[in-house]
Scaffold this active site. Sequence first.
Site, PDB file in Angstrom:
ATOM      1  N   ASN A   9       0.854  -1.188   0.000  1.00  0.00           N
ATOM      2  CA  ASN A   9       0.000   0.000   0.000  1.00  0.00           C
ATOM      3  C   ASN A   9       0.891   1.240   0.000  1.00  0.00           C
ATOM      4  OD1 ASN A   9      -1.880   2.003   0.472  1.00  0.00           O
ATOM      5  ND2 ASN A   9      -2.255   1.447   2.608  1.00  0.00           N
ATOM      6  N   LYS A  11       0.048   4.241  -0.235  1.00  0.00           N
ATOM      7  CA  LYS A  11      -0.643   5.391   0.383  1.00  0.00           C
ATOM      8  C   LYS A  11      -0.482   6.645  -0.497  1.00  0.00           C
ATOM      9  CE  LYS A  11       0.241   3.381   4.884  1.00  0.00           C
ATOM     10  NZ  LYS A  11       0.039   3.509   6.307  1.00  0.00           N
ATOM     11  N   HIS A  94      -9.613   0.962   5.229  1.00  0.00           N
ATOM     12  CA  HIS A  94      -8.318   1.187   5.896  1.00  0.00           C
ATOM     13  C   HIS A  94      -8.534   2.129   7.084  1.00  0.00           C
ATOM     14  CE1 HIS A  94      -4.180   2.353   6.602  1.00  0.00           C
ATOM     15  NE2 HIS A  94      -3.814   1.301   5.880  1.00  0.00           N
ATOM     16  N   GLU A  96      -6.888   4.522   8.169  1.00  0.00           N
ATOM     17  CA  GLU A  96      -6.653   5.945   7.880  1.00  0.00           C
ATOM     18  C   GLU A  96      -7.899   6.574   7.267  1.00  0.00           C
ATOM     19  OE1 GLU A  96      -3.040   5.408   5.656  1.00  0.00           O
ATOM     20  OE2 GLU A  96      -2.004   4.848   7.496  1.00  0.00           O
ATOM     21  N   GLU A 164      -5.367  -5.251  10.965  1.00  0.00           N
ATOM     22  CA  GLU A 164      -4.388  -4.178  11.138  1.00  0.00           C
ATOM     23  C   GLU A 164      -4.681  -3.430  12.432  1.00  0.00           C
ATOM     24  OE1 GLU A 164      -2.440  -3.006   7.257  1.00  0.00           O
ATOM     25  OE2 GLU A 164      -4.195  -1.745   7.425  1.00  0.00           O
ATOM     26  N   GLY A 170       2.136   2.290  10.772  1.00  0.00           N
ATOM     27  CA  GLY A 170       3.022   3.438  10.565  1.00  0.00           C
ATOM     28  C   GLY A 170       3.727   3.895  11.827  1.00  0.00           C
ATOM     29  N   SER A 210       3.349  -2.052  10.495  1.00  0.00           N
ATOM     30  CA  SER A 210       4.799  -1.993  10.683  1.00  0.00           C
ATOM     31  C   SER A 210       5.525  -3.295  10.340  1.00  0.00           C
ATOM     32  CB  SER A 210       5.133  -1.541  12.113  1.00  0.00           C
ATOM     33  OG  SER A 210       4.643  -0.227  12.328  1.00  0.00           O
TER      34      SER A 210
END
Length: 258
Positions: A9, A11, A94, A96, A164, A170, A210
């Site tokens: 990904n 991003k 996701h 985010e 996740e 991240g 991560s």
Amino acid sequence: MRVPLIAGNWKMNTTVSEAIELVSEMRPLLDQIDDVEKVLYPPFISLAAVGELIRGSSIKLGAQNLYFEEKGAYTGEISPLMLADLCEFAIIGHSERRQYFNETGEIVNKKVQAALKVGLKPILCIGERLDENEAGRTEEIVAEQLRSSLAGVDYPRSLIIAYEPVWAIGTGKAATGKQANETIGFIRRKIAELYSDEIARDMRILYGGSVTVTNATEFMQQPEIDGALVGGASLKASEFVSIVQQTSQIKGRLSEES
Ligand code: PEP
């Protein structure tokens, strides 16, 4: 036997020319590994260019998001129909997007349904926040996210799930292999309850948060973990390729042993 999958990904990173450079570096190396499914998720504006460069290879393409309507007056949005022409996969839900763009379970559900309707393979992301994890609510949260995201979805055969934990994305603070394996085992049991043992057995469930060249082995050794959704480390060709290579070696060995 579930085919392992490593998803990159990117991003909101890479201009079109940087995306071209990155995929050109990865392609010859990734193409040599045929027992792991490799899917790249560049930004929308690079999908066509990256798609051209991986044509004829074993590398696949996905979108990082989509809107749930097929077409119309939704300025700035990208529809599942537009994407189905360009790629095979789509990331949905996701964290985010849930966090910065207020995507609720209901929206995620509409997106899953819209993707499946046009034949896109969704990677549905679920996972708990740090406060929820610390309060011992991980299973409750992922069970609720599964229930709301999959409401009314009666045949999720092409669906992939990515577990996740939000606190691991991240941050450089990954879950342990054991933690991730336990939660993914729980998610598989929930899928069996929602659908059937057969669907749960065949569904690929990835870990994301991560993942790097140094911890990839730990995750891939876990029997419930079928691959990884990789963010930061997918932006460096050598690191992403190494994660795919490690996955191929470890999952290949595990399947010989079983
Ligand atoms: C992600 O983008 O889903 C992700 C897991 O990012 P990172 O690997 O950078 O934590």
